[in-house]
Design a protein around this motif. Structure first.
Motif, mmCIF file in Angstrom:
data_model
loop_
_atom_site.group_PDB
_atom_site.id
_atom_site.type_symbol
_atom_site.label_atom_id
_atom_site.label_comp_id
_atom_site.label_asym_id
_atom_site.label_seq_id
_atom_site.Cartn_x
_atom_site.Cartn_y
_atom_site.Cartn_z
ATOM 1 N N GLU A 60 41.791 41.486 46.247
ATOM 2 C CA GLU A 60 41.289 42.828 46.542
ATOM 3 C C GLU A 60 39.756 42.873 46.507
ATOM 4 N N LYS A 61 39.162 42.156 45.572
ATOM 5 C CA LYS A 61 37.694 42.093 45.510
ATOM 6 C C LYS A 61 37.132 41.440 46.771
ATOM 7 N N ALA A 62 37.762 40.353 47.204
ATOM 8 C CA ALA A 62 37.306 39.665 48.417
ATOM 9 C C ALA A 62 37.462 40.571 49.630
ATOM 10 N N ARG A 63 38.592 41.226 49.744
ATOM 11 C CA ARG A 63 38.842 42.108 50.889
ATOM 12 C C ARG A 63 37.837 43.244 50.921
ATOM 13 N N THR A 64 37.536 43.812 49.772
ATOM 14 C CA THR A 64 36.554 44.894 49.679
ATOM 15 C C THR A 64 35.187 44.431 50.157
ATOM 16 N N ALA A 65 34.772 43.251 49.721
ATOM 17 C CA ALA A 65 33.455 42.730 50.120
ATOM 18 C C ALA A 65 33.403 42.440 51.613
ATOM 19 N N ALA A 66 34.495 41.954 52.176
ATOM 20 C CA ALA A 66 34.522 41.658 53.610
ATOM 21 C C ALA A 66 34.494 42.940 54.438
ATOM 22 N N LEU A 67 35.358 43.877 54.120
ATOM 23 C CA LEU A 67 35.444 45.110 54.904
ATOM 24 C C LEU A 67 34.217 45.997 54.732
ATOM 25 N N GLY A 68 33.681 46.021 53.522
ATOM 26 C CA GLY A 68 32.511 46.852 53.240
ATOM 27 C C GLY A 68 31.192 46.195 53.595
ATOM 28 N N ARG A 69 31.252 44.883 53.861
ATOM 29 C CA ARG A 69 30.049 44.127 54.220
ATOM 30 C C ARG A 69 28.991 44.155 53.128
ATOM 31 N N ARG A 70 29.451 44.234 51.880
ATOM 32 C CA ARG A 70 28.552 44.250 50.718
ATOM 33 C C ARG A 70 29.318 43.820 49.481
ATOM 34 N N GLU A 71 28.582 43.563 48.410
ATOM 35 C CA GLU A 71 29.219 43.187 47.148
ATOM 36 C C GLU A 71 30.108 44.318 46.650
ATOM 37 N N SER A 72 31.247 43.970 46.085
ATOM 38 C CA SER A 72 32.144 44.993 45.545
ATOM 39 C C SER A 72 31.485 45.746 44.392
ATOM 40 N N LYS A 73 30.494 45.142 43.752
ATOM 41 C CA LYS A 73 29.765 45.800 42.671
ATOM 42 C C LYS A 73 29.090 47.085 43.152
ATOM 43 N N CYS A 74 28.716 47.148 44.413
ATOM 44 C CA CYS A 74 28.091 48.362 44.957
ATOM 45 C C CYS A 74 29.009 49.568 44.781
ATOM 46 N N TYR A 75 30.307 49.356 44.975
ATOM 47 C CA TYR A 75 31.268 50.445 44.813
ATOM 48 C C TYR A 75 31.464 50.791 43.339
ATOM 49 N N GLU A 76 31.442 49.773 42.483
ATOM 50 C CA GLU A 76 31.525 50.024 41.042
ATOM 51 C C GLU A 76 30.324 50.857 40.598
ATOM 52 N N ASP A 77 29.146 50.516 41.106
ATOM 53 C CA ASP A 77 27.937 51.263 40.762
ATOM 54 C C ASP A 77 28.026 52.718 41.221
ATOM 55 N N MET A 78 28.620 52.939 42.401
ATOM 56 C CA MET A 78 28.790 54.312 42.892
ATOM 57 C C MET A 78 29.656 55.128 41.935
ATOM 58 N N VAL A 79 30.770 54.537 41.524
ATOM 59 C CA VAL A 79 31.687 55.226 40.620
ATOM 60 C C VAL A 79 31.018 55.471 39.273
ATOM 61 N N ASN A 80 30.373 54.441 38.732
ATOM 62 C CA ASN A 80 29.693 54.583 37.449
ATOM 63 C C ASN A 80 28.535 55.573 37.525
ATOM 64 N N GLY A 81 27.980 55.751 38.714
ATOM 65 C CA GLY A 81 26.893 56.704 38.922
ATOM 66 C C GLY A 81 27.374 58.129 39.086
ATOM 67 N N GLY A 82 28.681 58.335 39.010
ATOM 68 C CA GLY A 82 29.210 59.693 39.065
ATOM 69 C C GLY A 82 30.005 60.026 40.311
ATOM 70 N N ARG A 83 30.038 59.156 41.263
ATOM 71 C CA ARG A 83 30.780 59.439 42.495
ATOM 72 C C ARG A 83 32.234 58.986 42.315
ATOM 73 N N THR A 84 32.927 59.659 41.406
ATOM 74 C CA THR A 84 34.292 59.271 41.043
ATOM 75 C C THR A 84 35.287 59.495 42.169
ATOM 76 N N ALA A 85 34.967 60.343 43.120
ATOM 77 C CA ALA A 85 35.856 60.555 44.259
ATOM 78 C C ALA A 85 36.059 59.261 45.035
ATOM 79 N N PHE A 86 35.124 58.332 44.886
ATOM 80 C CA PHE A 86 35.237 57.068 45.599
ATOM 81 C C PHE A 86 36.435 56.248 45.128
ATOM 82 N N LEU A 87 36.956 56.554 43.950
ATOM 83 C CA LEU A 87 38.129 55.842 43.450
ATOM 84 C C LEU A 87 39.340 56.026 44.354
ATOM 85 N N SER A 88 39.342 57.092 45.148
ATOM 86 C CA SER A 88 40.474 57.343 46.038
ATOM 87 C C SER A 88 40.301 56.699 47.412
#
Length: 132
Positions: A60-88
């Motif tokens: 899932e981490k690999a798929r996320t990085a491929a489809l998003g064209r960025r490190e999966s950590k970027c999405y973790e940072d978004m969620v940790n930064g308060g954008r919890t809607a991104f979890l869906s």
């Protein structure tokens, strides 16, 4: 018409070899997944001692990085930064440890790693991602 490189079995093996070496050097039992630019599996290796769920999470981490064209950590940072809607968001995981494989400025695939701490997963994934 645009052209870009595509991961072949030789490159997939280079990625796995580098990532495995990084994990073993540190004594980490991890799973390493390699996907193409569409997030489709090309290889999966679960090192001895890694929990079975690591195979799912690394993929899932690999798929996320491929489809998003960025490190999966970027999405973790978004969620940790308060954008919890991104979890869906469908088809993406917000866990660190997925890195895109970039050749000539184009994402040609990604590496995902699971089994140890998030930054350690990312360290192993990076070793694989930069191997080609």
């Amino acid at each position: 018409m645009q052209r870009k490189s595509v991961l072949g079995q030789t490159e997939v093996n280079q990625i796995l070899t580098a990532a495995i070496a990084e994990a073993q050097q540190s004594g980490w039992a991890v799973t390493i997944a390699v996907v193409d630019d569409g997030g489709h599996p090309l290889a999966l290796t679960r090192l001895d001692g890694c929990s079975p769920i690591g195979a799912y999470i690394a993929s899932e981490k690999a798929r996320t990085a491929a489809l998003g064209r960025r490190e999966s950590k970027c999405y973790e940072d978004m969620v940790n930064g308060g954008r919890t809607a991104f979890l869906s968001a469908p088809q993406l995981t917000s866990l660190e440890g997925g890195l895109p494989v970039i050749v000539d400025g184009q994402v040609v695939g990604a590496v995902g790693v699971s089994g140890v701490k998030a930054d350690q997963d990312a360290q192993v994934a990076k070793a694989g991602a930069v191997a080609i």
